[in-house]
Scaffold this motif. Sequence first.
Motif: not given
Length: 364
Positions: A335-340, A342-355, A357-364
């Motif tokens: 993830c370019p935001i939190c560095g974690k 993350v798997t990518i879904n079939k549409t080519g986007k990162l799946r929803a995840h937490k950083n 600190t446990g907070a929800q990271c912005r989904r690209l």
Amino acid sequence: MRKRKHPDRPEPEAVPAPRTSIAAVPAAVLRLQQAAGNRAVTGALPIQRFRSQNVPADEVAEQARHGGAEALSERNLAVVYVAEQGSAEAKAEKPVWSSGTQDPEQHAERIAVRQAVAGGARPEYHPQNPGAKRIVRVYTELSPCSSCHERLATELNSGVVVQSTAPPQNRDRWGAQVPNALWRTRVVLLNELYGLRAQATSPEAVAAFEEARSAIVSVKLTADEWERRCHSANEAAEAAKQVDAGWQAAVAHAGEVVRGAGRPAAQDVPVPVPQNVPVPVPPQDVPVPVRQGNLDAWLARANSPAVLTKKAAAPVFKDGGLASPIKKAKDGAACPICGKKVTINKTGKLRAHKNATGAQCRRL
């Protein structure tokens, strides 16, 4: 020393020996036997009066089926054989078709017996008793159902033979389903075979017809026989496929002999062959026609074998035009935001995840 019987005491009435093992008798029947005796038990239990017999075919029924317009009918066909008063010869009545409904009163064997009774036959007379016109034998392509079995046992004499070839359809018993499906395939193949018989003009062609017919009708189609030979529905279905393949091969061989016998004999005069003429190459991968009504189709309750084809995916439209193609999912990306990672879904986007600190990271 043998005990002398009292002169005023009557002899005990003889009771027929039971036909069922003691292990198969319910406890209620044993209690009834202990309380009221064997006579009460034999009076309460249903007794089959007629004699059942499995036969490969019946000539009158077979000619009626394949000599008319209803050769491929799935309805049952029955024939009653009647002997006239003073005669020992049994003659076939007119074959009767079942109505095709679920009403047992309209099943072929019941209609055929009613037809014979209406013509003066006495079903209660023994077949060898010349004192009246009587029913000697009943043939039904499919063995009687439980309701027809009870009715025939009540109406017919114990000397009457009820013959059948295959079991009726029974959804709860694979031992009846598989041979019943083979029976339907047998009807189709015998109809094809009788068509070849009409074209047979030589002794070799007639012999090929008889050989193929014998191969088909020699297979025993009873539920007990198939359950004895096979231990599961899958095993019985595989065995039935082999039987059907053998039947098809026999009919195909008979067709080759019949059609070969109809061709003119080749002459011994040599035919001149032109030189430098290109020889045509036969096309490859020519599809082989499939006979309609094989075992797989009948087991699937269809009239023709199913063909599985993969349909092309329908186009997807979005915002007035074609949608972008779906990208193949990757194993994962950082993830370019939190560095974690993350798997990518079939549409080519990162799946929803937490950083971290446990907070929800912005989904690209």
